[in-house]
Design a protein around this motif. Structure first.
Motif, PDB file in Angstrom:
ATOM      1  N   PHE A 290      -0.318  27.784  59.020  1.00  0.00           N
ATOM      2  CA  PHE A 290      -1.181  28.850  59.522  1.00  0.00           C
ATOM      3  C   PHE A 290      -1.735  28.488  60.888  1.00  0.00           C
ATOM      4  O   PHE A 290      -1.761  29.296  61.798  1.00  0.00           O
TER       5      PHE A 290
ATOM      6  N   THR B  22       0.819  28.807  63.578  1.00  0.00           N
ATOM      7  CA  THR B  22       1.421  30.117  63.827  1.00  0.00           C
ATOM      8  C   THR B  22       0.774  30.780  65.015  1.00  0.00           C
ATOM      9  O   THR B  22      -0.425  30.823  65.163  1.00  0.00           O
TER      10      THR B  22
ATOM     11  N   SER C 258      -4.746  47.235  59.596  1.00  0.00           N
ATOM     12  CA  SER C 258      -3.325  47.092  59.943  1.00  0.00           C
ATOM     13  C   SER C 258      -2.822  48.293  60.699  1.00  0.00           C
ATOM     14  O   SER C 258      -2.147  48.160  61.710  1.00  0.00           O
TER      15      SER C 258
ATOM     16  N   TYR D 289      -3.440  40.445  59.575  1.00  0.00           N
ATOM     17  CA  TYR D 289      -2.313  39.638  60.024  1.00  0.00           C
ATOM     18  C   TYR D 289      -1.784  38.763  58.899  1.00  0.00           C
ATOM     19  O   TYR D 289      -0.606  38.792  58.558  1.00  0.00           O
TER      20      TYR D 289
ATOM     21  N   LEU E 261      -2.356  38.801  55.592  1.00  0.00           N
ATOM     22  CA  LEU E 261      -1.876  39.440  54.371  1.00  0.00           C
ATOM     23  C   LEU E 261      -0.574  40.183  54.598  1.00  0.00           C
ATOM     24  O   LEU E 261       0.264  40.262  53.710  1.00  0.00           O
ATOM     25  N   THR E 262      -0.348  40.723  55.805  1.00  0.00           N
ATOM     26  CA  THR E 262       0.939  41.359  56.087  1.00  0.00           C
ATOM     27  C   THR E 262       2.037  40.319  56.090  1.00  0.00           C
ATOM     28  O   THR E 262       3.081  40.484  55.480  1.00  0.00           O
ATOM     29  N   VAL E 263       1.764  39.232  56.798  1.00  0.00           N
ATOM     30  CA  VAL E 263       2.772  38.196  56.956  1.00  0.00           C
ATOM     31  C   VAL E 263       3.052  37.503  55.626  1.00  0.00           C
ATOM     32  O   VAL E 263       4.152  37.066  55.359  1.00  0.00           O
ATOM     33  N   LEU E 264       2.029  37.427  54.774  1.00  0.00           N
ATOM     34  CA  LEU E 264       2.194  36.674  53.536  1.00  0.00           C
ATOM     35  C   LEU E 264       2.693  37.509  52.376  1.00  0.00           C
ATOM     36  O   LEU E 264       3.002  36.981  51.326  1.00  0.00           O
ATOM     37  N   ALA E 265       2.753  38.839  52.539  1.00  0.00           N
ATOM     38  CA  ALA E 265       3.011  39.700  51.386  1.00  0.00           C
ATOM     39  C   ALA E 265       4.297  39.320  50.661  1.00  0.00           C
ATOM     40  O   ALA E 265       4.380  39.454  49.450  1.00  0.00           O
ATOM     41  N   GLU E 266       5.295  38.877  51.405  1.00  0.00           N
ATOM     42  CA  GLU E 266       6.532  38.507  50.710  1.00  0.00           C
ATOM     43  C   GLU E 266       6.801  37.014  50.795  1.00  0.00           C
ATOM     44  O   GLU E 266       7.911  36.571  50.569  1.00  0.00           O
ATOM     45  N   SER E 267       5.779  36.241  51.154  1.00  0.00           N
ATOM     46  CA  SER E 267       5.976  34.800  51.300  1.00  0.00           C
ATOM     47  C   SER E 267       5.854  34.107  49.957  1.00  0.00           C
ATOM     48  O   SER E 267       5.359  34.689  49.000  1.00  0.00           O
ATOM     49  N   PRO E 268       6.289  32.853  49.896  1.00  0.00           N
ATOM     50  CA  PRO E 268       6.149  32.098  48.651  1.00  0.00           C
ATOM     51  C   PRO E 268       4.713  32.100  48.142  1.00  0.00           C
ATOM     52  O   PRO E 268       3.759  32.197  48.911  1.00  0.00           O
TER      53      PRO E 268
ATOM     54  N   TYR F 286       1.761  30.002  49.569  1.00  0.00           N
ATOM     55  CA  TYR F 286       1.261  30.479  50.852  1.00  0.00           C
ATOM     56  C   TYR F 286       0.254  31.595  50.647  1.00  0.00           C
ATOM     57  O   TYR F 286      -0.769  31.669  51.318  1.00  0.00           O
ATOM     58  N   ARG F 287       0.548  32.497  49.689  1.00  0.00           N
ATOM     59  CA  ARG F 287      -0.346  33.620  49.462  1.00  0.00           C
ATOM     60  C   ARG F 287      -1.690  33.118  48.965  1.00  0.00           C
ATOM     61  O   ARG F 287      -2.750  33.595  49.372  1.00  0.00           O
TER      62      ARG F 287
END
Lengths: 283, 276, 425
Positions: free
Chosen positions: B66, B69, B220, B232, B234-241, B244-245
């Motif tokens: 994080f 990034t 958003s 930023y 939560l958008t980036v993490l929505a499909e992350s492992p 990470y979430r």
């Protein structure tokens, strides 16, 4: 109280009225129009689609049940928290601060948090397994165990939302003059009587605010329910979002939103009548 | 305090009190600890069965990622800005409204209350489309101030209703006495009422900050380059492992917790203030 | 005074933080959102471009609202959009895109399959989007599950009956159902029914919706569901229950299986979905690049599209994020084992001798979501709520009919072409 300067209240509320009128009322009216029109002409089509939808009745039932289950318990816990902390000397602020920590969690994160506890491979099952209570992973959140699912969601929501009520009620409890309670004690009133007859009536305004706000928020419950319940427990706001995002139909989503608004306002009117706060009787 | 009570009874009471307090503190803190376990447990820690409650295999990977990034620092500033706008505006706009609701009985009082509540009674994401169109036209699209304004809409009911409740608890006689002694109305308000209503104002600030910090959807949609940190991440993490979430969720709690810690004195001000 | 001064400065800084405009092409994408993939896009895939491109990611719900808001307001900040076929469809229905026919001709000359480019027309006569990446859905199995395969079953050529038997054995031996489907609110289950279930049992998607074959198919599916983990209605991404060992056999989009396969390639196998009486249905998924009407930097956007559809860039994309090329580009042999397995699974699916291709719905405009809802509601009522199959199919068929009529969409593969709106027989 005689108001010869009767324009004062209007001056005081003017900033909020103007602010809301410019930023909020216009989009609101546009969205309400979207709900009750079809292609520019007034029409009940969206409302009919909403009422005939597969999940409509379930969503209403679930939202109401959840609100009825969660709000009273949170009020009770908040009152208990406030009363308990009154008797603590040093460390009172820190304890209250700890109790407000859930306030800082977004509802998405709260949903994820409770999912990691309640899912099949989660902490609750791990604890039960290590204690030997269960032999394999137990399902708490599946559609085959609706009661467990409901309790799970209720507990998660209570955990997440009690801090809101607590902050309001504690701010109200702050204001009860110590002298009233001390006087009552001197006159022999027991602890319980003191609470019911002195404290509770005096915090009625704070209680009313807390009830109204918490209930209105409760009708909008969404993120935690969807994190834990998936498709198993439809709620009104969830259905509104599903219609807007998945089904790509903004009209029916607006219809659901209008329904939620009407229900919340009706509940507010009920509270205003039931928890009547008479300005003249306050100190 | 509790005179005339046998001391053993009193200490049993104390024990009960403290165990209640401890239980409630555990109820709040244990889930947070479990999230921290998941966030710090590394990629495979979240998928273990059975899960251990002791930290094993601690990994700071998500947090380091994080911090590295691009755009995180900017997003953090944006969040602070939006929250600041929200806090200032909700108090400035909401407190007078709360005072009016508390002290005066005027025509349209009921409708005004309902109007203010309306902003929470209607799901914001459904309003997002017409709101965004208006903002683009006005020129508030992709600005921190624009996001702050929308968050103020969300925080206003809290501001108005909480301050109403608090102002109602401040005895009218105090104000009237001040007028008798020659204070003008504004003077009486700022010198006498406002200090007594500090917990309410602090509560309003806290709610405004928290609501603004945690809001995702409007923040958003209304921004492209000036995302708030929450939007930023939560958008980036929505499909992350998963870990990470959890790490993202944990990280986002910190500013709110710190803010509440900073204002806790005002929030939980001295009990029985009127005895001052 | 000091703390408040500091706070004041912080606030001032943040208020002005965003006011310096950069003249860049803004590329908004709903794909490649996870932090690692987005970093790969910024630092690897978009690196060699002359003019700087700002890559912004967005979730699909916000994406839809934002694009519509920019369209209605008439002022655009987004120059290039990357999203799924189904997400681009409602925008195209409102004429929201710049036609890209010239770009399409160029790419066809360079080897992009015409069938794929035609999908990019979204049922209109102009090119709405250029196909950017493709993917499909496959099944994944934990190697522990392989011992329970029925006698004589070839995992690459399973039938539904064999899958059901496999599931029964796993449940009997391990005490819990081990098959999983992404039937959660954000899961892609609707595509299962449209692309896999219906083509395999009925040979079509819309036409045979309530046919006898369909009814038999649903009965079979109910039997399958008896050995599917009931938590499936909570699953959105099958990689998570796979990694948590709750599920041993899963169906999902390759991107939603990737984390499991990439982190433990030796633990899993990828294989095509089972075949029904009418074949082995599968659905290719396409993500496309489009330019909104009124984009501030149309030329820059076209440059980015050309860059992203170069074979070298497409291979780079596949290596980094696991989405496969739309142009003719072979993956090098030194790809990560997880991606190689997924690629092999995709190949096996596409090359299966009994494969029945089911295209993404075209011509539905902004009714695509409601089209998915018909299939998901049917599933909910027949399988979860146990309502009688014939009644549900009849009622849902009339909803579907009404929808197809209102959208005016003609049939698409595997249904036989129609003159007017696709009929439900």
């Amino acid at each position: 109280m005689p108001n010869n300067k009767s324009w004062i209240p209007y001056l005081l509320i003017a900033p909020s009225v103007i602010f809301l009128a410019l930023l909020f009322l216009l989009p609101l009216v546009q969205t309400i129009w979207l709900a009750v029109s079809e292609g520019g002409v007034p029409s009940l089509a969206n409302l009919q689609t909403m009422a005939g939808d597969l999940n409509f009745r379930l969503a209403i039932r679930n939202t109401f049940l959840l609100t009825l289950a969660v709000v009273p318990i949170q009020i009770l816990i908040a009152l208990a928290m406030g009363s308990m902390v009154a008797k603590v000397g040093a460390g009172r602020e820190t304890i209250l601060w700890i109790w407000t920590i859930p306030l800082g969690i977004s509802d998405l994160a709260a949903g994820l948090l409770w999912l990691s506890i309640l899912q099949n491979s989660g902490y609750l099952n791990s604890l039960l397994f290590n204690l030997g209570v269960i032999e394999r992973q137990a399902n708490w959140l599946s559609y085959q165990t609706p009661i467990a699912l409901f309790f799970a969601i209720a507990v998660a929501e209570i955990w997440r939302g009690t801090a809101i009520v607590m902050v309001i009620i504690v701010a109200g409890l702050n204001q009860v003059p110590k002298e009233f309670r001390e006087a009552a004690e001197v006159f022999g009133a027991g602890r319980w009587t003191r609470f019911l007859r002195i404290t509770l009536p005096l915090i009625k305004p704070a209680l009313q605010s807390a009830l109204i706000l918490r209930t209105v928020l409760a009708f909008e419950v969404f993120a935690v329910v969807y994190a834990l319940g998936g498709s198993n427990m439809p709620v009104l706001v969830g259905e509104a979002y599903t219609w807007q995002n998945q089904n790509q139909n903004y009209g029916v989503a607006a219809a659901y939103a209008v329904l939620i608004m009407v229900i919340s306002l009706a509940a507010t009117l009920v509270y205003l009548k039931a928890v009547k706060v008479d300005p003249e009787r306050l100190p | 305090m509790s005179a005339g009570q046998p001391s053993s009874f009193g200490s049993a009471r104390k024990l009960l009190l403290w165990s209640g307090i401890a239980a409630l503190c555990a109820w709040v803190l244990i889930p947070i600890y479990l999230v921290a376990l998941g966030a710090f447990g590394g990629r495979s820690g979240v998928y273990q069965w059975p899960k251990s409650i002791l930290p094993t295999g601690v990994s700071f990977e998500p947090f380091l990622l994080f911090l590295k990034t691009e755009g995180v620092a900017g997003a953090f500033l944006n969040s602070v800005g939006a929250a600041a706008v929200t806090v200032v505006l909700s108090v400035l706009i909401g407190a007078p409204a709360g005072y009016a609701l508390a002290r005066y009985d005027f025509k349209g009082k009921g409708s005004f209350r309902l109007l203010v509540l309306l902003t929470r009674a209607f799901p914001l994401a459904i309003l997002a489309l017409p709101l965004t169109v208006s903002f683009i036209r006005i020129g508030l699209y992709d600005t921190v101030i624009g996001v702050g304004l929308v968050h103020t809409i969300l925080a206003l009911p809290f501001a108005a209703l909480v301050t109403q409740g608090i102002f109602m608890g401040v005895p009218r006689e105090l104000e009237e006495a001040a007028w008798v002694f020659g204070c003008s109305r504004p003077q009486a308000f700022f010198r006498i009422v406002a200090p007594l209503a500090l917990p309410g104002l602090a509560a309003t600030a806290v709610f405004a900050f928290v609501i603004s910090w945690n809001e995702v959807f409007a923040a958003s949609v209304l921004t492209v380059r000036n995302r708030t940190l929450t939007a930023y991440l939560l958008t980036v993490l929505a499909e992350s492992p998963l870990h990470y979430r959890l790490a993202g969720g944990l990280l986002l709690i910190l500013p709110s917790v710190i803010f509440i810690f900073a204002v806790r004195r005002y929030l939980f001000a001295i009990w029985g203030i009127s005895s001052k | 005074m000091k703390p408040s001064l500091f706070i004041g400065l912080l606030m001032a800084a943040s208020l002005f933080a965003g006011t310096f405009a950069h003249a860049e092409t803004i590329f908004l994408s709903t794909q490649l959102r996870p932090i690692e993939e987005a970093t790969a896009v910024r630092n690897v895939i978009l690196k060699d471009l002359q003019a700087p491109v700002e890559y912004v990611v967005e979730e699909p719900p916000q994406f839809a609202v934002r694009m519509e808001a920019e369209r209605q307001a008439g002022k655009h900040t987004i120059s290039l959009v990357g999203a799924l076929h189904g997400e681009l469809s409602p925008i195209a229905a409102k004429d929201g895109f710049v036609p890209l026919d010239d770009l399409a001709k160029e790419l066809q000359a360079k080897g992009m399959p015409k069938a794929l480019l035609d999908l990019g027309k979204l049922g209109t006569d102009k090119q709405q989007y250029i196909p950017w990446m493709q993917a499909t859905y496959v099944m994944a199995a934990n190697k522990q599950a392989l011992q329970y395969l029925p006698e004589g079953a070839d995992i690459n050529k399973l039938t539904y009956d064999q899958l059901i038997e496999w599931g029964r054995k796993m449940q009997a031996e391990t005490g819990q159902p081990r098959i999983g489907f992404p039937a959660g609110p954000k899961g892609l289950m609707a595509r299962y029914f449209q692309g896999y279930f219906y083509p395999s049992f009925t040979g079509g998607v819309v036409r045979p919706f309530k046919s006898q074959d369909a009814a038999k198919g649903w009965e079979s599916f109910k039997q399958l569901w008896a050995v599917v983990n009931p938590n499936s209605t909570n699953y959105n991404f099958m990689q998570e229950p796979l990694l948590a060992d709750e599920i041993w056999v899963a169906w999902d989009h390759i991107a939603r299986l990737k984390e499991a396969i990439a982190s433990q390639p030796d633990q899993y196998v990828i294989f095509p979905a089972p075949a029904g009486p009418k074949g082995r249905g599968y659905m290719p998924v396409v993500a496309g690049l489009a330019i909104p009407q009124g984009a501030p930097d149309e030329a820059g956007a076209k440059t980015v599209i050309e860059h992203l559809t170069k074979p070298e860039t497409q291979i780079l994309t596949a290596q980094n994020v696991g989405f496969f090329p739309t142009v003719d580009a072979k993956l090098p042999s030194d790809v990560e084992p997880g991606i190689a397995m997924l690629a092999a699974g995709v190949d096996a699916t596409q090359q299966a001798p009994d494969a029945v291709i089911s295209l993404l719905p075209v011509g539905l405009g902004d009714r695509g979501g409601e089209f998915n809802k018909v299939y998901m509601d049917t599933f909910q009522r027949i399988v979860i709520r146990g309502e009688p199959v014939a009644d549900v199919l009849n009622q849902q068929a009339s909803n579907l009919s009404k929808l197809m009529g209102e959208a005016g969409a003609p049939c698409w593969a595997p249904d036989a072409t129609s003159q007017g709106p696709c009929p439900v027989e």
